[in-house]
Design an enzyme around this catalytic site. Structure first.
Site, mmCIF file in Angstrom:
data_model
loop_
_atom_site.group_PDB
_atom_site.id
_atom_site.type_symbol
_atom_site.label_atom_id
_atom_site.label_comp_id
_atom_site.label_asym_id
_atom_site.label_seq_id
_atom_site.Cartn_x
_atom_site.Cartn_y
_atom_site.Cartn_z
ATOM 1 N N GLY A 87 0.738 -1.252 0.000
ATOM 2 C CA GLY A 87 0.000 0.000 0.000
ATOM 3 C C GLY A 87 0.771 1.309 0.000
ATOM 4 N N THR A 88 0.030 2.400 0.153
ATOM 5 C CA THR A 88 0.454 3.769 0.454
ATOM 6 C C THR A 88 0.683 4.695 -0.733
ATOM 7 O OG1 THR A 88 2.842 3.384 0.622
ATOM 8 C CG2 THR A 88 1.568 2.974 2.569
ATOM 9 N N SER A 89 0.738 6.007 -0.389
ATOM 10 C CA SER A 89 1.034 7.081 -1.331
ATOM 11 C C SER A 89 1.799 8.146 -0.566
ATOM 12 C CB SER A 89 -0.274 7.668 -1.889
ATOM 13 O OG SER A 89 -0.025 8.549 -2.959
ATOM 14 N N PRO A 138 5.775 5.072 -1.242
ATOM 15 C CA PRO A 138 4.922 3.938 -0.907
ATOM 16 C C PRO A 138 5.716 2.646 -1.026
ATOM 17 C CG PRO A 138 4.556 4.553 -3.170
ATOM 18 C CD PRO A 138 5.625 5.485 -2.636
#
Length: 603
Positions: free
Chosen positions: A413-415, A508
């Site tokens: 995941g993530t940004s 990310p």
């Protein structure tokens, strides 16, 4: 060339005015914001980025539409924190697979004097226990069996954290910052190649009826370039703009979220309305470390493992004699990769042993900085020899703690967002819903309209197996109210002598975030590369096991040399999404990862 959208408040004039009047007490005149979205470029494969040079301010974000929203906020007189909020709200719309209202974030903020670490990490519901991620036989669930559905949904922290940070640091009215996302949600945006590819590849999102109807019309994933409107998200954002985060954490939005979690057909969760009401963001002290005797590298303390682990790796490398050629033919050399992999094994062994929510797990020797103490790093670096150690054991920086090491498990995941404003203020924020598309649950916020926001599966960041065979607890096991360990590594760099800010960066990538950010720091300050050059370097990683090298980016001789030293080497895709901004004498320099859709915009 895309036709510019109308001035932001022209189509929503009544909304803009009413939101500004009802949601804030600022006396400054409401600015007339304009948004001129440009469509994301193709993200499949490796798309070269030019690097950027700007003079006054800059926004680096994972999607051009989001970066443009931040640029417009800065142009209208907003500061770095204002811009980051606007960027994040647009990311929730255009990059729903990575972050959004249903997730959490870590935010570092520098106001020119003070550095704050704002913790918007999700928390475990009050009704969970340490067996949450075990099956009926007491064995750890398969990852997707835990992640898909309501079981792993943690209490979202993003909105409350951003609201608290805005109260402390914001300049423009809160309501204004949400208008770019509202406008885009109403008018729609062209589906990017990356979003299409991820929708096409995901087997689990179509299992949610609401997500299937919204993202797979006619049973097929949204096509590249197809205009996607999200009226449900627009309605949720309107409520939050008028009434603040309370509109999300109670009332129809909260009730719909809880129903979605608790009434999942085969994997219900335990999140309740009381959990939402009880959530509190935290204002922590940033964790800063001197590096190379010149740089003060600041990041997030636990429950993030990112700063501790990346600075352990870099600190261990500092203990070793300098290499004559760390780079060869534009890529890290075999000699460097050997050392880095060994340092990473040592750091990840400590990570698995010690790092967890500090409200539930004591730091070794009573201080997390014990893991970065020069004497401890020197002792650990002595274990790095000419051959691979295969797998490292954790160290003991102080009296032994009765924890069991956490077993290996996936992280996703993530940004990341980096912003520097015209007055030199800086933000580094990493946000997440964990796996791509999170728990694969789309909530319409009780509106009954198409679309909405995706819920996180962050509880899978806890240890699935809470105890070892001897019954010793894992520090990062599931407990009510606890924040799961993270790898998110928003990073701000300062000159150690003058205190002047030097860079904002992050990435990310699950546990690989640590390596992506460490690589970028090495590129910027050990190898004197530009931000874009540092980001463009091939990726590499080690999680206390095989050495992973970005597929097709390293010479065969490099792999052969590493294997001769005893490394198990695997070539894999390592699709980072690094963003970086650097202060330089001639202005601001920025870079965005060629492996994703990100850009740097500003003036």
């Amino acid at each position: 060339m895309n036709r510019p959208l109308p001035r932001l408040c022209n189509g929503l004039l009544g909304l803009c005015l009413s939101l500004a009047l009802s949601a804030c007490s600022h006396e400054a005149q409401q600015p007339q914001l304009a948004i001129r979205p440009i469509q994301p470029e193709a993200a499949s494969g490796y798309q070269s980025k030019p690097g950027w040079h700007l003079q006054r301010y800059a926004v680096a974000a994972a999607n051009p539409l989001a970066a443009e929203a931040g640029r417009q906020i800065l142009q209208a007189g907003g500061n770095a924190l204002d811009a980051a909020i606007a960027v994040q709200m647009v990311l929730a719309l255009v990059e729903p697979q990575s972050s959004g209202l249903g997730g959490g974030a870590f935010l570092l903020h520098w106001d020119g004097v003070r550095l704050d670490a704002w913790d918007g990490r999700e928390t475990a519901p009050a009704a969970v226990d340490e067996r949450l991620l075990l099956n009926e036989q007491g064995q750890p669930l398969e990852f997707m069996a835990a992640a898909v559905g309501g079981r792993a949904v943690g209490v979202p922290g993003l909105l409350k954290m951003l609201e608290a940070a805005h109260r402390a640091h914001g300049r423009l009215p809160w309501a204004v910052l949400l208008v770019p996302a509202i406008e885009l949600a109403e008018q729609g945006f062209a589906v990017s190649p990356r979003l299409h590819a991820l929708l096409a590849a995901d087997r689990h999102l179509p299992r949610d009826p609401a997500a299937a109807a919204f993202y797979y019309p006619g049973g097929q994933p949204l096509a590249v370039g197809q205009r996607l409107r999200n009226p449900a998200l627009a309605e949720v954002l309107r409520r939050v703009a008028r009434h603040g985060s309370a509109a999300f954490y109670q009332g129809p939005v909260a009730e719909a979220l809880v129903r979605k979690v608790q009434q999942h057909a085969d994997n219900p969760g335990r999140l309740s309305g009381a959990d939402l009401l009880a959530y509190r963001p935290l204002r922590r002290e940033a964790l800063c470390q001197l590096w190379r005797k010149r740089y003060r590298v600041c990041g997030f303390p636990p429950p993030s493992s990112g700063q501790l682990t990346q600075m352990q790796i870099l600190g261990l490398l500092e203990q070793l004699p300098p290499l004559e050629r760390p780079l060869e033919d534009g890529a890290p050399s075999a000699a460097f990769l050997h050392r880095y992999s060994e340092a990473a094994k040592l750091a990840f062994a400590d990570r698995a042993q010690y790092i967890a929510d500090p409200a539930f797990a004591a730091a070794p020797a009573g201080d997390w900085r014990s893991l970065l103490a020069p004497g401890y790093l020197k002792q650990r670096a002595a274990l790095i020899g000419e051959g691979s150690m295969e797998r490292a054991e954790h160290g003991t920086p102080g009296a032994p703690l009765a924890w069991a090491p956490q077993a290996d498990q996936p992280e996703y995941g993530t940004s990341h967002i980096s912003v520097i404003d015209a007055e030199g203020r800086a933000v580094a924020m990493t946000s997440s819903i964990e796996a791509a598309f999170g728990a694969r649950l789309l909530s319409d916020g009780g509106s009954g309209l198409p679309g909405g926001f995706l819920l996180n599966n962050q509880l899978t960041d806890f240890a699935f197996a809470p105890r070892d065979a001897e019954g010793r607890p894992v520090a990062n096991r599931v407990e009510p109210g606890k924040r799961p360990r993270s790898s998110m590594s928003p990073t701000l760099v300062f000159d150690a002598a003058s205190g002047a800010p030097l860079a904002s960066l992050g990435a990310p990538g699950g546990a690989a975030i640590v390596h992506f950010t460490a690589k970028t720091l090495l590129g910027l300050y050990a190898w004197e590369l530009s931000p874009q050059q540092a980001i463009d370097l091939p990726n590499f990683a080690n999680f206390n096991g095989p050495t992973l090298l970005e597929k097709g980016r390293f010479a065969p001789a490099t792999l052969e040399t590493l294997r001769a030293r005893g490394h198990q080497v695997e070539e894999v895709e390592l699709p980072s999404g690094i963003q970086a901004l650097q202060y330089r004498a001639d202005g601001l320099h920025g870079g965005a990862d060629p492996r994703r859709e990100g850009v740097v915009l500003g003036e």
